[in-house]
Design an enzyme around this catalytic site. Structure first.
Site, mmCIF file in Angstrom:
data_model
loop_
_atom_site.group_PDB
_atom_site.id
_atom_site.type_symbol
_atom_site.label_atom_id
_atom_site.label_comp_id
_atom_site.label_asym_id
_atom_site.label_seq_id
_atom_site.Cartn_x
_atom_site.Cartn_y
_atom_site.Cartn_z
ATOM 1 N N SER A 1 0.851 -1.197 0.000
ATOM 2 C CA SER A 1 0.000 0.000 0.000
ATOM 3 C C SER A 1 0.878 1.234 0.000
ATOM 4 O O SER A 1 1.978 1.221 0.566
ATOM 5 C CB SER A 1 -0.892 0.018 1.250
ATOM 6 O OG SER A 1 -1.526 1.276 1.413
ATOM 7 N N TYR B 1 -2.233 -0.312 10.184
ATOM 8 C CA TYR B 1 -2.238 -0.718 8.778
ATOM 9 C C TYR B 1 -0.986 -0.214 8.066
ATOM 10 O O TYR B 1 -0.275 -0.984 7.407
ATOM 11 C CB TYR B 1 -3.490 -0.169 8.093
ATOM 12 C CG TYR B 1 -3.604 -0.523 6.629
ATOM 13 C CD1 TYR B 1 -3.972 -1.799 6.231
ATOM 14 C CD2 TYR B 1 -3.354 0.432 5.643
ATOM 15 C CE1 TYR B 1 -4.092 -2.128 4.890
ATOM 16 C CE2 TYR B 1 -3.472 0.120 4.302
ATOM 17 C CZ TYR B 1 -3.841 -1.164 3.930
ATOM 18 O OH TYR B 1 -3.942 -1.483 2.604
#
Length: 239
Positions: free
Chosen positions: A118, A131
């Site tokens: 990501s 995250y």
């Protein structure tokens, strides 16, 4: 003979798009993993599933590791459950699956692995502490794997999507909200949360991420390894 592709997170937005593009390309030897059949955080489960896949379709030539999870939390007020979940899946799953597949590729002297991470691994986002940290760790680990595998003819690369129109993104929206309004907000960014907008003016579709993964796994990228390809419409700028 066609290549044997292994795709994890195969029922998710990006994973299913990878499978769709493989089918469109006529690839017949494809193994798809997802819960509940295969838990990427369980070494024994992964070892058994890999043995079955190799027995049925031969050695894995290409691994597209998409499996991941998202749990929102704060760095100022950490959520232990969110941290455990993100690190367990987003880092632990990468380590468990990619190391085992890479070992077999190294033994044969050929192969390619693509890990979906990501862009939050490079740019902090308020409210996504666990995250982002887990994706940063996964990106770093994958690059080290690529460094160790390079002398053996095995490439390891990372694809780092930005906001992508998947169930994972939609799950962050308030219940009952209007999807088009939410997408416009993602594109515009949120200065109050220190989140940049998307210069290209659109949110990625799963097919955009899938295409990048399959390109990095293909012979067209044969001289590329340890690369982190941002597929985010310019959202991370030069980070």
């Amino acid at each position: 003979m066609s290549l044997h592709y292994l795709v994890t997170g195969a029922r998710g937005g990006v994973g299913s798009a990878v499978l769709e593009q493989l089918r469109a390309a006529g690839e017949e030897r494809v193994t798809a993993w997802d819960l509940p059949e295969v838990d990427v955080t369980d070494p024994q489960c992964v070892a058994e599933a890999l043995a079955r896949a190799v027995g049925e379709r031969g050695p894995v030539d290409r691994l597209i590791h998409v499996a991941g999870t998202l749990a929102e939390d704060s760095a100022l007020h950490p959520d232990a459950a969110a941290l455990e979940r993100c690190v367990g899946v987003n880092l632990g799953g990468v380590v468990t699956v990619c190391s085992r597949v890479a070992q077999e590729m190294v033994a044969r002297g050929e192969g390619a692995i693509v890990v979906v991470s990501s862009n939050s691994a490079a740019v902090p986002r308020a409210g996504m502490a666990a995250y982002g940290a887990s994706k940063a760790a996964a990106t770093s680990w994958a690059k080290t794997l690529g460094l160790e595998c390079a002398p053996h003819g095995v490439r390891v690369n990372v694809v780092s999507p930005g906001s992508t129109n998947t169930p994972m993104l939609q799950g962050m929206w308030p219940e009952g909200s209007e999807p088009r309004e939410q997408l416009r907000g993602v594109i515009a960014g949120a200065p109050e949360r220190f989140r940049l907008g998307i210069p290209l003016g659109r949110v990625a579709e799963p097919a955009d991420i899938a295409a990048a993964c399959l390109w990095l796994a293909s012979p067209a990228a044969r001289h590329i390894t340890m690369h982190d390809l941002r597929v985010d419409g310019g959202a991370t700028l030069d980070a």
